[in-house]
Design a protein around this motif. Structure first.
Motif, PDB file in Angstrom:
ATOM      1  N   ALA A   1       0.836  -1.205   0.000  1.00 45.94           N
ATOM      2  CA  ALA A   1       0.000   0.000   0.000  1.00 45.94           C
ATOM      3  C   ALA A   1       0.867   1.249   0.000  1.00 45.94           C
ATOM      4  O   ALA A   1       0.604   2.209  -0.747  1.00 45.94           O
ATOM      5  CB  ALA A   1      -0.916  -0.015   1.216  1.00 45.94           C
ATOM      6  N   VAL A   2       1.925   1.237   0.819  1.00 47.92           N
ATOM      7  CA  VAL A   2       2.836   2.386   0.864  1.00 47.92           C
ATOM      8  C   VAL A   2       3.458   2.612  -0.507  1.00 47.92           C
ATOM      9  O   VAL A   2       3.498   3.728  -1.026  1.00 47.92           O
ATOM     10  CB  VAL A   2       3.944   2.153   1.924  1.00 47.92           C
ATOM     11  CG1 VAL A   2       5.055   3.177   1.772  1.00 47.92           C
ATOM     12  CG2 VAL A   2       3.361   2.208   3.316  1.00 47.92           C
ATOM     13  N   GLU A   3       3.920   1.524  -1.116  1.00 49.73           N
ATOM     14  CA  GLU A   3       4.593   1.624  -2.413  1.00 49.73           C
ATOM     15  C   GLU A   3       3.628   2.134  -3.484  1.00 49.73           C
ATOM     16  O   GLU A   3       3.988   2.957  -4.317  1.00 49.73           O
ATOM     17  CB  GLU A   3       5.160   0.256  -2.795  1.00 49.73           C
ATOM     18  CG  GLU A   3       5.995   0.241  -4.065  1.00 49.73           C
ATOM     19  CD  GLU A   3       7.203   1.154  -4.000  1.00 49.73           C
ATOM     20  OE1 GLU A   3       7.792   1.281  -2.903  1.00 49.73           O
ATOM     21  OE2 GLU A   3       7.550   1.757  -5.024  1.00 49.73           O
ATOM     22  N   ALA A   4       2.382   1.649  -3.425  1.00 45.75           N
ATOM     23  CA  ALA A   4       1.399   2.078  -4.419  1.00 45.75           C
ATOM     24  C   ALA A   4       1.157   3.578  -4.318  1.00 45.75           C
ATOM     25  O   ALA A   4       0.931   4.254  -5.321  1.00 45.75           O
ATOM     26  CB  ALA A   4       0.100   1.317  -4.219  1.00 45.75           C
ATOM     27  N   ASN A   5       1.219   4.104  -3.082  1.00 49.53           N
ATOM     28  CA  ASN A   5       0.974   5.534  -2.903  1.00 49.53           C
ATOM     29  C   ASN A   5       2.198   6.381  -3.203  1.00 49.53           C
ATOM     30  O   ASN A   5       2.094   7.449  -3.785  1.00 49.53           O
ATOM     31  CB  ASN A   5       0.517   5.809  -1.465  1.00 49.53           C
ATOM     32  CG  ASN A   5      -0.937   5.470  -1.290  1.00 49.53           C
ATOM     33  OD1 ASN A   5      -1.768   5.848  -2.105  1.00 49.53           O
ATOM     34  ND2 ASN A   5      -1.246   4.718  -0.250  1.00 49.53           N
ATOM     35  N   LEU A   6       3.374   5.917  -2.750  1.00 41.48           N
ATOM     36  CA  LEU A   6       4.570   6.747  -2.844  1.00 41.48           C
ATOM     37  C   LEU A   6       5.387   6.479  -4.095  1.00 41.48           C
ATOM     38  O   LEU A   6       6.151   7.338  -4.527  1.00 41.48           O
ATOM     39  CB  LEU A   6       5.453   6.549  -1.604  1.00 41.48           C
ATOM     40  CG  LEU A   6       4.823   6.941  -0.275  1.00 41.48           C
ATOM     41  CD1 LEU A   6       5.828   6.781   0.850  1.00 41.48           C
ATOM     42  CD2 LEU A   6       4.328   8.384  -0.307  1.00 41.48           C
ATOM     43  N   GLY A   7       5.248   5.293  -4.680  1.00 39.12           N
ATOM     44  CA  GLY A   7       6.053   4.924  -5.844  1.00 39.12           C
ATOM     45  C   GLY A   7       6.045   5.972  -6.946  1.00 39.12           C
ATOM     46  O   GLY A   7       7.114   6.405  -7.407  1.00 39.12           O
ATOM     47  N   PRO A   8       4.858   6.423  -7.389  1.00 39.11           N
ATOM     48  CA  PRO A   8       4.832   7.424  -8.469  1.00 39.11           C
ATOM     49  C   PRO A   8       5.535   8.727  -8.089  1.00 39.11           C
ATOM     50  O   PRO A   8       6.216   9.334  -8.929  1.00 39.11           O
ATOM     51  CB  PRO A   8       3.331   7.678  -8.673  1.00 39.11           C
ATOM     52  CG  PRO A   8       2.662   6.480  -8.116  1.00 39.11           C
ATOM     53  CD  PRO A   8       3.531   5.972  -7.005  1.00 39.11           C
ATOM     54  N   ILE A   9       5.418   9.124  -6.804  1.00 35.87           N
ATOM     55  CA  ILE A   9       6.073  10.373  -6.380  1.00 35.87           C
ATOM     56  C   ILE A   9       7.586  10.206  -6.458  1.00 35.87           C
ATOM     57  O   ILE A   9       8.306  11.103  -6.911  1.00 35.87           O
ATOM     58  CB  ILE A   9       5.656  10.734  -4.940  1.00 35.87           C
ATOM     59  CG1 ILE A   9       4.133  10.816  -4.845  1.00 35.87           C
ATOM     60  CG2 ILE A   9       6.296  12.042  -4.500  1.00 35.87           C
ATOM     61  CD1 ILE A   9       3.626  11.077  -3.453  1.00 35.87           C
ATOM     62  N   ILE A  10       8.074   9.032  -6.023  1.00 35.53           N
ATOM     63  CA  ILE A  10       9.516   8.790  -6.048  1.00 35.53           C
ATOM     64  C   ILE A  10      10.016   8.756  -7.487  1.00 35.53           C
ATOM     65  O   ILE A  10      11.056   9.340  -7.813  1.00 35.53           O
ATOM     66  CB  ILE A  10       9.843   7.475  -5.315  1.00 35.53           C
ATOM     67  CG1 ILE A  10       9.444   7.589  -3.850  1.00 35.53           C
ATOM     68  CG2 ILE A  10      11.316   7.141  -5.432  1.00 35.53           C
ATOM     69  CD1 ILE A  10       9.457   6.295  -3.098  1.00 35.53           C
ATOM     70  N   ALA A  11       9.252   8.100  -8.362  1.00 40.88           N
ATOM     71  CA  ALA A  11       9.643   8.040  -9.776  1.00 40.88           C
ATOM     72  C   ALA A  11       9.702   9.445 -10.372  1.00 40.88           C
ATOM     73  O   ALA A  11      10.637   9.772 -11.116  1.00 40.88           O
ATOM     74  CB  ALA A  11       8.654   7.171 -10.541  1.00 40.88           C
TER      75      ALA A  11
END
Lengths: 211, 226
Positions: free
Chosen positions: B39-49
């Motif tokens: 869930a964390v990755e789904a939310n933050l992944g695009p921001i990090i990319a």
């Protein structure tokens, strides 16, 4: 269980009497590596607070289900989950900081302060005590990091938190920013902490037996 | 009677000692934390990319024009327009994707390409940004984004002193690493004690230039194709 310290005792112990850096000398790798500026030191301390609080609370909640021979696996699993959240969060919202800290955020997983607190306190005491312990230890860690980082940043760059505090004539001692500076600062500060402790122990009445 | 009781006790004991009974807490926690991290990755992944993309994008003028004139141009309001896109290369059935930034000046003239490429180094993958002229004939700059080479030896590849050797090199006869002082125009001095790291960077550069030439040269001059 009767002689276990109370929440308040745990909280106070973490700050000075059992300071994770100066008294327990635990988790020295990040202390040496990221203490070259106040900003990174404080980010690190924040990440440690988050991870330690999370790990202590979860461990304390499941302490009655723990199997003694599998407890370290459970601790590591819990810590790793919180560290990953902290790492991703930093990469998303404090990208430059996350790059500067590099591998040291993920390395909190193997930081012995956290596993030590899970073992010593959280796996034996209530959630309330475990949370107080986590906050106390984190404040102690933050203070220790701040002491080393301020010495290194001020001597090395003449700045504190990125603002100039020493006159520009100050010759920046680059060595304090580099790895040797970490050892020099830590060694001198540890020595003075021990010296103060010894003087106190000699002059004061020996009311408290050492743990 | 006693036999069935014994049997039951035996069964209970076996269950107690089974892997599942011992490890159920670990399994449940692992599943729970796995879900939470997803869930964390789904939310933050695009921001990090997006953070990573922006970091590369901010380097584009510097890589094409050099550090000083890049900043100068930006000051004079001649900032370039930078368009990121993905180039797909089919290599013997294996698809490779390149992130390419296409840069053009305010007046529409093409300024060049900056591509994000990576490959195996001595210790781990090396990720770098490579600046190329619009015709892909010359290298305009090189910047190491990510590396884990040996500190003190291999990680000197990030230093401008070493990276600047690539500036203005022609891409046509592939670059070569030499240990004893570069003499020809297509030679690059190895970092002392880190020939493998140096060679890795040069190989990444050569390979990606060769790949991109196939693809980008077929694209009409930049600025028109969009």
């Amino acid at each position: 269980m009767a002689d276990q310290p109370t929440a308040f005792e745990r909280f106070i112990q973490g700050i000075l009497p059992e300071n994770p850096v100066y008294r327990q000398v635990l988790g020295m790798c990040p202390v040496l590596a990221i203490s070259n500026s106040m900003k990174s030191a404080m980010t690190m301390a924040g990440a440690v607070l988050f991870v330690l609080l999370g790990a202590n609370v979860v461990t304390s909640l499941i302490r009655n289900l723990l199997k003694p021979h599998l407890r370290i696996v459970v601790f590591t699993l819990t810590i790793a989950a919180f560290v990953t959240i902290a790492d991703r969060f930093l990469a998303a919202y404090m990208y430059q900081m996350s790059k500067a800290l590099g591998p040291y955020i993920p390395l909190i997983i193997v930081n012995c302060i956290i596993i030590c607190r899970c073992e010593v306190c959280a796996s034996k005491q209530s959630v309330y005590v475990a949370a107080a312990d986590a906050v106390g230890q984190s404040i102690g860690y933050a203070l220790a990091l701040a002491s080393i980082a301020s010495v290194r940043e001020i001597l090395g760059t003449g700045m504190f938190f990125g603002t100039r505090v020493l006159p520009t004539a100050w010759p920046n001692l680059a060595v304090m920013i580099l790895p040797p500076g970490a050892f020099i600062a830590l060694g001198l500060l540890l020595a003075s902490a021990n010296w103060i402790q010894n003087r106190k122990a000699k002059s004061g009445p020996k009311a408290k037996p050492a743990h | 009677m006693t036999q069935t009781q014994n049997g039951k006790a035996e069964k209970a004991r076996r269950f107690q000692n089974s892997h599942l009974a011992q490890a159920w807490l670990c399994i449940v926690l692992a599943l729970f934390f796995g879900g939470a991290l997803a869930a964390v990755e789904a939310n933050l992944g695009p921001i990090i990319a997006a953070n990573k993309l922006n970091e590369s994008k901010a380097r584009v003028p510097e890589l094409l024009l050099g550090a000083e004139s890049g900043a100068q141009k930006a000051d004079q309001g001649q900032a370039m327009t930078v368009t990121p896109r993905t180039v797909e290369i089919d290599k013997k059935g294996i698809k490779k994707f390149y992130t390419v930034f296409e840069a053009s000046y305010a007046d529409g003239r093409p300024a060049g390409w900056v591509t994000k490429v990576g490959g195996q180094g001595y210790a781990d993958r090396i990720e770098l940004l490579l600046g190329l002229t619009p015709d892909l004939e010359r290298i305009t700059g090189l910047f190491i984004l990510d590396q884990k080479e040996t500190p003190g030896l291999g990680n000197k590849i990030v230093e401008p002193k070493w990276r600047d050797q690539f500036k203005q090199k022609a891409t046509h006869p592939g670059l070569k690493v030499v240990k004893t002082g570069a003499q020809n125009s297509n030679e690059i001095d190895a970092v002392t004690g880190a020939t493998i790291s140096s060679r890795s960077v040069v190989n990444i550069v050569n390979e990606s230039v060769a790949d991109l030439k196939k693809k980008l040269s077929t694209v009409p001059e930049s600025g028109k194709d969009k």
